[in-house]
Design a protein around this motif. Structure first.
Motif, mmCIF file in Angstrom:
data_model
loop_
_atom_site.group_PDB
_atom_site.id
_atom_site.type_symbol
_atom_site.label_atom_id
_atom_site.label_comp_id
_atom_site.label_asym_id
_atom_site.label_seq_id
_atom_site.Cartn_x
_atom_site.Cartn_y
_atom_site.Cartn_z
ATOM 1 N N ALA A 92 -5.003 -97.334 9.991
ATOM 2 C CA ALA A 92 -3.978 -96.309 10.228
ATOM 3 C C ALA A 92 -3.764 -96.108 11.726
ATOM 4 N N ALA A 93 -4.883 -96.068 12.474
ATOM 5 C CA ALA A 93 -4.789 -95.843 13.921
ATOM 6 C C ALA A 93 -4.152 -97.019 14.650
ATOM 7 N N GLN A 95 -1.443 -98.550 13.549
ATOM 8 C CA GLN A 95 -0.014 -98.603 13.259
ATOM 9 C C GLN A 95 0.798 -98.191 14.488
ATOM 10 N N TYR A 98 1.391 -94.518 15.259
ATOM 11 C CA TYR A 98 0.229 -93.632 15.168
ATOM 12 C C TYR A 98 0.098 -92.783 16.435
ATOM 13 N N SER A 100 -2.491 -89.256 17.709
ATOM 14 C CA SER A 100 -3.409 -88.170 17.370
ATOM 15 C C SER A 100 -2.805 -86.861 17.855
ATOM 16 N N PRO A 298 -7.439 -87.791 13.217
ATOM 17 C CA PRO A 298 -6.127 -87.707 13.845
ATOM 18 C C PRO A 298 -5.700 -86.296 14.264
ATOM 19 N N ASN A 594 1.616 -92.460 6.410
ATOM 20 C CA ASN A 594 0.571 -93.311 5.836
ATOM 21 C C ASN A 594 0.001 -92.759 4.537
ATOM 22 N N GLU A 610 -6.962 -90.715 7.100
ATOM 23 C CA GLU A 610 -6.100 -91.860 7.342
ATOM 24 C C GLU A 610 -4.625 -91.494 7.328
ATOM 25 N N TYR A 612 -1.565 -89.135 9.332
ATOM 26 C CA TYR A 612 -1.353 -88.633 10.696
ATOM 27 C C TYR A 612 0.105 -88.222 10.846
ATOM 28 N N PRO A 614 3.296 -88.868 13.462
ATOM 29 C CA PRO A 614 3.800 -89.553 14.660
ATOM 30 C C PRO A 614 4.171 -88.550 15.753
#
Length: 622
Positions: A92-93, A95, A98, A100, A298, A594, A610, A612, A614
């Motif tokens: 996921a991170a 992508q 992505y 945080s 995230p 996600n 998993e 988050y 954007p």
């Protein structure tokens, strides 16, 4: 009369002006200091964030070097160095969109009595705890295979009675203290201490003979007899910090009555691990800046707001102040046609393979005396009088399926030849007549052999509209058979108290479920103890023996037929009237990215996280 100003007046006026000017200067200084403090706080947050990133980078480098990865810039090798438990979060991170940051905001439909582990008993508290406390192992949500979280690896002894776990290096609690095997041993000993109000957890762990620290990172779980779920039992134990919880053994009552003692190694933490109280009306978790995992969580914060009123909760979601809304069936049908809502939400409608079930529990003993429901004929009659099909059709609008037993119909635990009780008033009346109930005075109400009317209270959660409608519907059905049922809407905290004191006639609730359900906790007669989950006082020696046999049978093919016998007895004796399994009907804000369906349901609550938001869609500042 003319007024004349004297020099004294000018002095007073001057003093007042000076005082006013002084106040203005003081306010200006306070404002400057406040701004300065805000800037310092922001700078400290940024420095903490930088340190967290550096720490994460060092941890990642360390884990890759330990795995023997050559740092040649190839992404596949970096991915291989990530522990399997973090692979989905890592993907996921990776992508493109992505980012945080931001908050994940949800709602609880009822207030929480406590967040303290072991003494809390509801699913909402468990949800919060799962972000703060971590187990040794977790399941992959797709393959359902076990993966190491706090444990780096594990192995069984030749006789299968001992499981040895090796803990990961560098794991710390959120206060910076390192986690060692001594904390794992303490967790077991703390739970098994009779002074701690943890009968549920003790019931699960009674198959364990001991937990032994071999060295700082190695710990053995030694079982006294074979147990089919031994790896789940040992690996699923959420580890408590000895240095934080042990002082409460000097005054166990302070732990048992506490509201918010929560601290662990997980990706999030309470701002004050001792300071949460129910009157806050919310639960807020902050990112754990010392989190040890190779993939950072995230969100900066996780927030649950307590909104008990269904309409208020929906309005809050419509206003964009909640990220998730679990709709009731009637709402769901209306909301799915709402174009404005559809434009900013994702909609999910599915039956989880591990969906729990709702039921009516019939208390068989109250004030040390048998109740109306001590006779299995009466309980079977209540099953025949409970028209589950109409409840599902008219109240749940088809978004549910009948529950036959505690076992999921998609699980090999379930015997497909066992079917739900049909609605049959004649059979119910025949059973009640066999049990000695008849309308002896012609008033339309049954009386027992002792002349007492067949009447009882049904306790239910007062803020669930579907449950309220179901209870009123059942009141009318039962009345047709000459039974007086008095609906008793009740606050959640009061319900928990009634359960603990086993002080009710009948109660409707639900149990969560899992991949394979161990019913020892709910139906074994040993669990009728104070604080145990056999709160209906059900007991059957034959069932006890079968449950014990199933639990000690490790071979799946041998165990499933035993579970089938357990299911048949529960179906025949009806300690609960098993009602239904509800579909998940959820709306999720589009900004959450996600989201995926897994074999354990939607990955929204998967840990490690998993999902988050954007960067361009983030809503909340730090």
């Amino acid at each position: 009369m003319d007024k004349r100003y004297h020099s004294k007046d000018f002095v007073i006026l001057g003093l007042l002006l000076a005082l006013g000017l002084g106040l203005l200067l003081l306010m200006y200084q306070v404002d400057r200091q406040w701004q300065r403090m805000s800037e310092m706080q922001r700078a400290m947050q940024e420095q903490a964030e930088d340190m967290r990133r550096m720490r994460s980078a060092v941890q990642g480098l360390d884990s890759r070097l330990r795995a023997g990865v050559v740092l040649d810039g190839q992404g596949s090798q970096e991915r291989d160095a990530i522990p399997s438990a973090f692979q989905r979060a890592f993907a996921a991170a990776e992508q493109a969109d992505y980012a945080s940051g931001d908050w994940l905001v949800r709602a609880f439909p009822t207030g929480l009595a406590t967040l303290t582990p072991l003494v809390s008993s509801d699913a909402y508290s468990s949800e919060v705890q799962s972000y703060v406390l971590e187990p040794l192992l977790i399941r992959d949500p797709d393959t359902l295979e076990w993966q190491g979280l706090l444990a780096q690896d594990w192995s069984f002894s030749e006789d299968g009675m001992t499981i040895r776990f090796t803990l990961r290096e560098g794991v710390e609690f959120s206060d910076g203290e390192p986690l060692t095997s001594d904390d794992v041993v303490f967790t077991y000993e703390f739970i098994m201490n009779e002074a701690i109000a943890a009968p549920r957890a003790r019931a699960y762990l009674e198959k364990l003979e001991s937990v032994i620290a071999i060295d700082q990172r190695t710990v053995d779980f030694v079982f006294s007899e074979p147990y089919f779920n031994s790896l789940s039992l040992a690996g699923g134990l959420q580890v408590l910090a000895r240095h934080f919880y042990e002082p409460f053994l000097e005054d166990p009552r302070s732990f048992n009555q506490s509201r918010g003692l929560l601290m662990g190694t997980g990706p999030y933490r309470l701002a004050d691990p001792r300071g949460w109280t129910p009157d806050l009306g919310m639960v807020e978790l902050q990112r754990n800046p010392r989190y040890w995992g190779p993939v950072d969580p995230p969100f900066d914060r996780l927030l649950w707001r307590v909104i008990e009123n269904d309409s208020a909760r929906l309005t809050t979601f419509r206003n964009g102040e909640l990220d998730i809304y679990a709709a009731r069936p009637r709402e769901y049908q209306q909301l799915r046609d709402d174009e404005r809502l559809a434009a900013r939400t994702q909609r999910f409608e599915y039956m989880s393979p591990t969906a729990g079930y709702s039921y009516i529990g019939w208390n068989q003993q109250r004030n040390d005396q048998p109740t109306l429901f001590a006779d299995p004929k009466v309980r079977r009659a209540m099953a025949y009088l409970t028209d589950t099909d109409r409840i599902i059709d008219e109240i749940m609008l088809g978004y549910a399926e009948p529950a036959v037993s505690p076992f999921n119909p998609r699980s090999p635990q379930h015997d497909a030849s066992i079917t739900p009780y049909p609605f049959d008033v004649a059979k119910a009346q025949a059973l009640l007549a066999e049990a000695g109930f008849a309308d002896r005075n012609g008033d339309g109400i049954l009386q027992g052999p002792d002349g007492q009317q067949f009447e009882f209270d049904l306790v239910f959660f007062q803020d669930n509209e579907d449950t309220r409608r179901m209870v009123l519907f059942l009141r009318d059905l039962y009345a047709r058979a000459g039974i007086v049922m008095r609906p008793r809407p009740t606050e959640w905290s009061v319900m928990l108290d009634l359960l603990n004191r086993k002080d009710f006639d009948a109660i409707t609730l639900g149990w969560t479920s899992g991949v394979e359900t161990d019913v020892y906790q709910m139906f074994h007669s040993s669990q009728r103890v104070a604080g145990g989950d056999n709160f209906i006082h059900y007991g059957n020696p034959e069932l006890d023996a079968l449950i014990e046999l199933a639990r000690s049978t490790v071979d799946d093919e041998e165990r499933m037929p035993i579970w089938h016998q357990v299911e048949r007895i529960l179906h025949e004796e009806q300690p609960y009237t098993f009602l239904m399994r509800r579909m998940t009907l959820a709306f999720v804000d589009q900004r959450l990215s996600n989201l995926q369906q897994t074999r354990l349901g939607l990955n929204l609550s998967a840990i490690p996280l998993e999902v988050y938001v954007p960067a361009e869609q983030q809503r909340y500042s730090r």
